[in-house]
Write a protein that holds these residues in place. Structure first.
Motif, PDB file in Angstrom:
ATOM      1  N   MET A 155     109.503  -0.728   9.132  1.00 45.38           N
ATOM      2  CA  MET A 155     108.680  -0.512  10.321  1.00 45.38           C
ATOM      3  C   MET A 155     107.196  -0.517   9.957  1.00 45.38           C
ATOM      4  SD  MET A 155     110.744   2.474  12.378  1.00 45.38           S
ATOM      5  CE  MET A 155     109.474   2.503  13.645  1.00 45.38           C
ATOM      6  N   THR A 156     106.373  -0.931  10.907  1.00 44.05           N
ATOM      7  CA  THR A 156     104.927  -0.938  10.712  1.00 44.05           C
ATOM      8  C   THR A 156     104.278  -0.096  11.810  1.00 44.05           C
ATOM      9  OG1 THR A 156     104.690  -2.940  12.038  1.00 44.05           O
ATOM     10  CG2 THR A 156     104.947  -3.220   9.654  1.00 44.05           C
ATOM     11  N   PRO A 157     103.063   0.395  11.585  1.00 43.04           N
ATOM     12  CA  PRO A 157     102.379   1.190  12.613  1.00 43.04           C
ATOM     13  C   PRO A 157     102.212   0.423  13.915  1.00 43.04           C
ATOM     14  CG  PRO A 157     101.277   1.433  10.499  1.00 43.04           C
ATOM     15  CD  PRO A 157     102.296   0.344  10.322  1.00 43.04           C
ATOM     16  N   ASP A 158     102.380   1.142  15.006  1.00 44.81           N
ATOM     17  CA  ASP A 158     102.195   0.567  16.339  1.00 44.81           C
ATOM     18  C   ASP A 158     100.747   0.809  16.755  1.00 44.81           C
ATOM     19  OD1 ASP A 158     102.164  -0.170  18.995  1.00 44.81           O
ATOM     20  OD2 ASP A 158     104.117   0.716  19.446  1.00 44.81           O
ATOM     21  N   LEU A 159      99.967  -0.253  16.872  1.00 47.91           N
ATOM     22  CA  LEU A 159      98.537  -0.155  17.149  1.00 47.91           C
ATOM     23  C   LEU A 159      98.212  -0.215  18.636  1.00 47.91           C
ATOM     24  CD1 LEU A 159      97.209  -2.489  14.301  1.00 47.91           C
ATOM     25  CD2 LEU A 159      97.615  -0.029  14.231  1.00 47.91           C
ATOM     26  N   LEU A 160      99.229  -0.137  19.482  1.00 41.30           N
ATOM     27  CA  LEU A 160      98.999  -0.299  20.914  1.00 41.30           C
ATOM     28  C   LEU A 160      98.037   0.753  21.461  1.00 41.30           C
ATOM     29  CD1 LEU A 160      99.620  -1.689  23.599  1.00 41.30           C
ATOM     30  CD2 LEU A 160     101.614  -0.178  23.824  1.00 41.30           C
ATOM     31  N   GLY A 161      98.228   2.015  21.090  1.00 40.52           N
ATOM     32  CA  GLY A 161      97.371   3.075  21.617  1.00 40.52           C
ATOM     33  C   GLY A 161      95.913   2.860  21.258  1.00 40.52           C
ATOM     34  N   PHE A 162      95.652   2.504  20.005  1.00 42.46           N
ATOM     35  CA  PHE A 162      94.270   2.252  19.591  1.00 42.46           C
ATOM     36  C   PHE A 162      93.703   1.021  20.290  1.00 42.46           C
ATOM     37  CE2 PHE A 162      92.057   4.299  15.851  1.00 42.46           C
ATOM     38  CZ  PHE A 162      92.662   5.528  16.018  1.00 42.46           C
ATOM     39  N   THR A 163      94.521   0.009  20.446  1.00 43.49           N
ATOM     40  CA  THR A 163      94.063  -1.215  21.109  1.00 43.49           C
ATOM     41  C   THR A 163      93.613  -0.929  22.534  1.00 43.49           C
ATOM     42  OG1 THR A 163      95.544  -2.580  19.763  1.00 43.49           O
ATOM     43  CG2 THR A 163      94.749  -3.531  21.834  1.00 43.49           C
ATOM     44  N   ILE A 164      94.399  -0.159  23.270  1.00 40.57           N
ATOM     45  CA  ILE A 164      94.041   0.152  24.652  1.00 40.57           C
ATOM     46  C   ILE A 164      92.848   1.093  24.697  1.00 40.57           C
ATOM     47  CG2 ILE A 164      94.863   1.139  26.831  1.00 40.57           C
ATOM     48  CD1 ILE A 164      97.698   0.325  25.975  1.00 40.57           C
ATOM     49  N   ALA A 165      92.777   2.042  23.769  1.00 35.89           N
ATOM     50  CA  ALA A 165      91.622   2.941  23.719  1.00 35.89           C
ATOM     51  C   ALA A 165      90.338   2.153  23.484  1.00 35.89           C
ATOM     52  CB  ALA A 165      91.818   3.988  22.626  1.00 35.89           C
ATOM     53  N   HIS A 166      90.389   1.192  22.574  1.00 37.07           N
ATOM     54  CA  HIS A 166      89.224   0.336  22.342  1.00 37.07           C
ATOM     55  C   HIS A 166      88.856  -0.452  23.596  1.00 37.07           C
ATOM     56  CE1 HIS A 166      89.664   0.081  17.646  1.00 37.07           C
ATOM     57  NE2 HIS A 166      89.153   1.234  18.055  1.00 37.07           N
ATOM     58  N   ARG A 167      89.859  -0.983  24.260  1.00 36.12           N
ATOM     59  CA  ARG A 167      89.615  -1.755  25.482  1.00 36.12           C
ATOM     60  C   ARG A 167      88.985  -0.881  26.559  1.00 36.12           C
ATOM     61  NH1 ARG A 167      94.983  -3.796  27.482  1.00 36.12           N
ATOM     62  NH2 ARG A 167      94.995  -4.792  25.444  1.00 36.12           N
ATOM     63  N   ALA A 168      89.446   0.354  26.663  1.00 33.31           N
ATOM     64  CA  ALA A 168      88.904   1.284  27.662  1.00 33.31           C
ATOM     65  C   ALA A 168      87.458   1.641  27.357  1.00 33.31           C
ATOM     66  CB  ALA A 168      89.760   2.546  27.725  1.00 33.31           C
ATOM     67  N   MET A 169      87.146   1.898  26.089  1.00 30.26           N
ATOM     68  CA  MET A 169      85.761   2.205  25.720  1.00 30.26           C
ATOM     69  C   MET A 169      84.830   1.045  26.052  1.00 30.26           C
ATOM     70  SD  MET A 169      85.838   4.344  22.136  1.00 30.26           S
ATOM     71  CE  MET A 169      87.028   3.325  21.279  1.00 30.26           C
ATOM     72  N   ARG A 170      85.233  -0.140  25.672  1.00 32.71           N
ATOM     73  CA  ARG A 170      84.399  -1.305  25.940  1.00 32.71           C
ATOM     74  C   ARG A 170      84.277  -1.563  27.445  1.00 32.71           C
ATOM     75  NH1 ARG A 170      86.325  -6.290  22.245  1.00 32.71           N
ATOM     76  NH2 ARG A 170      84.550  -7.233  23.343  1.00 32.71           N
ATOM     77  N   GLY A 171      85.408  -1.485  28.146  1.00 30.75           N
ATOM     78  CA  GLY A 171      85.396  -1.777  29.568  1.00 30.75           C
ATOM     79  C   GLY A 171      84.571  -0.791  30.358  1.00 30.75           C
ATOM     80  N   ASP A 172      84.759   0.504  30.099  1.00 31.04           N
ATOM     81  CA  ASP A 172      84.031   1.525  30.850  1.00 31.04           C
ATOM     82  C   ASP A 172      82.537   1.486  30.543  1.00 31.04           C
ATOM     83  OD1 ASP A 172      86.199   2.427  32.207  1.00 31.04           O
ATOM     84  OD2 ASP A 172      86.340   4.366  31.193  1.00 31.04           O
ATOM     85  N   THR A 173      82.195   1.271  29.282  1.00 31.88           N
ATOM     86  CA  THR A 173      80.775   1.220  28.923  1.00 31.88           C
ATOM     87  C   THR A 173      80.093   0.031  29.585  1.00 31.88           C
ATOM     88  OG1 THR A 173      81.256   2.267  26.796  1.00 31.88           O
ATOM     89  CG2 THR A 173      79.134   1.188  27.018  1.00 31.88           C
ATOM     90  N   ARG A 174      80.745  -1.109  29.579  1.00 33.11           N
ATOM     91  CA  ARG A 174      80.148  -2.285  30.208  1.00 33.11           C
ATOM     92  C   ARG A 174      80.032  -2.092  31.720  1.00 33.11           C
ATOM     93  NH1 ARG A 174      76.888  -5.644  28.055  1.00 33.11           N
ATOM     94  NH2 ARG A 174      78.306  -5.931  26.273  1.00 33.11           N
ATOM     95  N   ARG A 175      81.050  -1.535  32.347  1.00 29.66           N
ATOM     96  CA  ARG A 175      80.990  -1.291  33.796  1.00 29.66           C
ATOM     97  C   ARG A 175      79.850  -0.349  34.140  1.00 29.66           C
ATOM     98  NH1 ARG A 175      86.225   1.246  35.693  1.00 29.66           N
ATOM     99  NH2 ARG A 175      85.626   0.646  37.799  1.00 29.66           N
TER     100      ARG A 175
END
Length: 211
Positions: free
Chosen positions: A1-21
């Motif tokens: 098994m490998t680490p699931d990066l989904l949570g970090f990926t969405i957190a990054h997307r949220a930071m970028r999206g909210d800051t740009r908005r």
């Protein structure tokens, strides 16, 4: 098994999206193309402050928790100095933005806030793209699932669930949200149901018509 990066990926997307908005909204306000009464200005100011705290918490956890795990796991395969330097540049900017948001609530002058938020949005776009390009493959190859879960638990523990969780739902794609629901179980569905209404009302106030 490998680490699931989904949570970090969405957190990054949220930071970028909210800051740009927020940067776009502040620019509109500064140019007089939108206006804000007391309630809207206060909501914008508070949301910007919460966003800055969320970004600070995320990169602090990377510095204090994730970087040591990566260095211990990957050793000479990774050089984190540039990413750490980026983090050190973020903190004074986050403090400036929080102060400018408070000034905006008092004066309704969004000029300085718009400039600072635009700078932050540009920095986050560049930093996060570089971080994911360099670090995500290393995490997948070298970091154990147990170590990764320790990092994720530390990030969640110090976060603001009322602020962060509805944003995860907002920015996750349907397939990603389905995966999160499977991983988290019924508690995620319950928490989202409790927090969704307040989040949507606040979004309408901040990004909708002036109030």
């Amino acid at each position: 098994m490998t680490p699931d990066l989904l949570g970090f990926t969405i957190a990054h997307r949220a930071m970028r999206g909210d800051t740009r908005r927020m940067a776009v909204l502040a620019t509109e306000l500064a140019a007089g193309r939108q206006s804000a009464g007391a309630a809207r200005a206060a909501a914008i100011s508070e949301d910007v402050a919460l966003l800055c705290r969320s970004i600070h918490h995320h990169h602090t956890m990377e510095d204090e928790m994730l970087w040591p795990v990566i260095e211990r796991s990957a050793g000479a395969e990774v050089d984190l100095r540039d990413l750490s330097d980026d983090h050190s540049e973020l903190d004074p900017l986050l403090e400036e933005i929080t102060a400018q948001a408070a000034r905006f609530a008092a004066t309704r002058d969004a000029s300085a806030l718009a400039t600072a938020l635009t700078r932050l949005a540009d920095m986050l776009d560049e930093h996060i793209e570089e971080e994911e390009r360099l670090i995500f493959p290393i995490i997948t190859e070298y970091v154990s699932v147990a170590d990764w879960e320790t990092v994720e638990n530390a990030v969640r523990k110090g976060g603001n669930i009322k602020f962060d969780l509805p944003r995860i739902e907002h920015y996750a794609r349907p397939d990603e949200l389905a995966r999160l629901r499977r991983l988290a179980g019924p508690v995620l569905t319950v928490m989202l149901a409790l927090l969704r209404g307040g989040y949507r009302r606040r979004q309408r106030l901040i990004f909708g018509q002036a109030t």
